[in-house]
Scaffold this active site. Structure first.
Site, PDB file in Angstrom:
ATOM      1  N   GLY A 106       0.855  -1.188   0.000  1.00  0.00           N
ATOM      2  CA  GLY A 106       0.000   0.000   0.000  1.00  0.00           C
ATOM      3  C   GLY A 106       0.888   1.235   0.000  1.00  0.00           C
ATOM      4  N   LYS A 107       0.363   2.328  -0.387  1.00  0.00           N
ATOM      5  CA  LYS A 107       1.117   3.586  -0.288  1.00  0.00           C
ATOM      6  C   LYS A 107       0.129   4.726  -0.413  1.00  0.00           C
ATOM      7  CE  LYS A 107       5.565   4.534   0.094  1.00  0.00           C
ATOM      8  NZ  LYS A 107       6.604   3.686   0.676  1.00  0.00           N
TER       9      LYS A 107
END
Ligand code: NAD
Length: 419
Positions: A106-107
């Site tokens: 994720g980011k």
């Protein structure tokens, strides 16, 4: 038209396509493996100190949910857009798979130059961003961490905002928190410490003593400053350092501890000295044994790669080397030992995983225990990458990405495609 675009996303796609060909992945699996599961864009308004209202754009990309929750940093920087965040989420997936963590990548981030915000405005923006993200994140859904422009304090505000919403403390919603808010010993240093441990392993491979070796570190934030300090502790002469504000080079060696103290006080390297300054791009190609890019993506292009004079390229940053630069490094033969980003900087997410596990179990480990477990995972991943590269006669980046991509593919194949 795709919502994902830009040079960083193109780079992640190009890398993936190369790995998919190398692994001979069936065409029917490719888009499913590469394209993010979810992308969230939010608008974050805040009151400025002068009474006006400013509006900032925020993003979060959750790449895949096949192995567990998504996990990854939150970046506050002017460059942030959906394409950049998506690329970073994709790389996190391969990194977590390479190190055997039960996460997808994720980011997220906000397009903001944090130097334009007062401390109160930064807190307001951090809290508003988490507030907007509450419907989409959770300890079993998506767990945030620090990245460029964010730190332990921002994570504490995220944790507090989420916890207030739920009516009880939920420390495992973020990692990289201060110890006082349920963080783990050793997280702040973990990425830089891991970088230097792997530099030690690389140095053994090429029979280069660390004692007396020279190093240049680009970026003097969380990753770069800890890496520089740890290198100095191991007897490496740090001859060059830089950040967004200044760039210093001295073949006789720089006083790393004093530079670190200066940055703690002034928040940047500028003003430390008027001597030994050098052009930032020239710094990267000065002679040194170890080069640690620990700032931003795409700083080593084909031209720079052709002129590098290091023996070990230790990628503390995510995506510092473009695919064109990779090609140049391959053509140069193996005189530069590359520790690819998804291996080199993985110490951060490994200790984030430890923090999440400790938060869920409400049991806390001593720093020695954290470090011991960190090195076990890093050594295993390093050994696997070296073995794969030797077996298939491929570069370390190809080997590392192949291990990560293939693990995610096998998980997806074994779980099947619903419905
Ligand atoms: P940070 O915000 O703490 O530090 C970034 C540093 O880069 C600062 O010193 C900044 O001044 C410098 N910088 C910015 N622009 C620059 C430029 N043009 N030239 C030279 N220096 C420049 O961020 P960080 O957490 O240290 O992250 C650095 C890199 O490491 C990023 O690529 C990030 O994604 C990656 N990374 C971080 C972690 C972590 O745990 N923080 C983990 C894995 C990977």
């Amino acid at each position: 038209m795709s919502v994902y675009s830009g040079p960083v996303f193109d780079m992640a796609r190009q890398q993936f396509d190369g790995i998919a060909d190398y692994l001979d992945i069936d065409i029917k699996h490719r888009d499913r493996l590469f394209l993010p599961k979810r992308a969230i864009a939010v608008t974050c308004p805040i009151h400025r100190d002068d009474g006006s209202v400013a509006v900032f754009q925020g993003y979060r990309v959750q790449h895949h949910l096949s192995c567990g929750p998504t996990k990854g940093g939150t970046r506050f920087a002017a460059s942030v857009d959906m394409g950049e965040v998506a690329a970073l989420a994709v790389w996190m997936s391969w990194k977590c798979a390479l190190t055997g963590l039960p996460y997808g990548g994720g980011k997220g981030g906000i397009a903001v130059d944090t130097t334009t915000l007062s401390p109160r405005e930064l807190e307001a923006l951090s809290r508003r961003y988490m507030q907007e993200m509450i419907p989409f994140v959770g300890p079993d859904i998506d767990v945030m961490a620090p990245d460029v422009g964010t730190n332990e304090q921002v994570m504490a505000w995220f944790m507090d905002t989420y916890s207030v919403h739920h009516g009880h403390a939920v420390p495992q919603i973020v990692t990289g928190k201060p110890l006082a808010a349920g963080g783990t010993a050793g997280r702040r240093e973990a990425t830089g410490r891991g970088v230097v441990h792997l530099i030690g392993r690389a140095a053994e491979e090429i029979a280069m003593p660390l004692l007396g070796a020279t190093a240049i570190v680009q970026g003097f934030g969380n990753v770069g400053s800890v890496a520089a300090l740890e290198l100095a502790q191991r007897g490496v002469r740090v001859v060059g350092v830089s950040d967004h504000s200044a760039c210093y080079y001295d073949p006789a060696g720089l006083p790393v501890a004093e530079l670190d103290a200066h940055v703690r006080e002034h928040r940047c390297l500028a003003g430390f000295t008027t001597q030994c300054t050098i052009d930032p791009q020239a710094l990267l190609v000065q002679p040194c044994d170890i080069l640690v890019p620990a700032a931003l993506e795409r700083v080593i292009d084909a031209d720079t790669a052709a002129r590098l004079q290091c023996r070990i390229l230790a990628e503390g940053a995510n995506g510092p080397t473009t695919p064109d630069a990779d090609r140049v490094l391959r053509e140069r033969g193996d005189d530069v030992f590359v520790i690819p980003d998804i291996l080199c900087n993985s110490g951060g997410v490994v200790v984030s995983y430890f923090e999440w596990v400790q938060g869920i179990q409400k049991i806390f480990w001593e720093e020695d225990e954290v470090n011991r477990r960190l090195l076990v995972i890093l050594d295993r991943a390093f050994d696997q990458v070296i073995a794969r590269a030797r077996r298939d006669r491929v570069g370390h980046r190809t080997a590392a990405l192949a291990i990560g991509v293939d693990r995610v593919l096998q998980t997806k194949i074994s779980r099947g495609l619903f419905p």
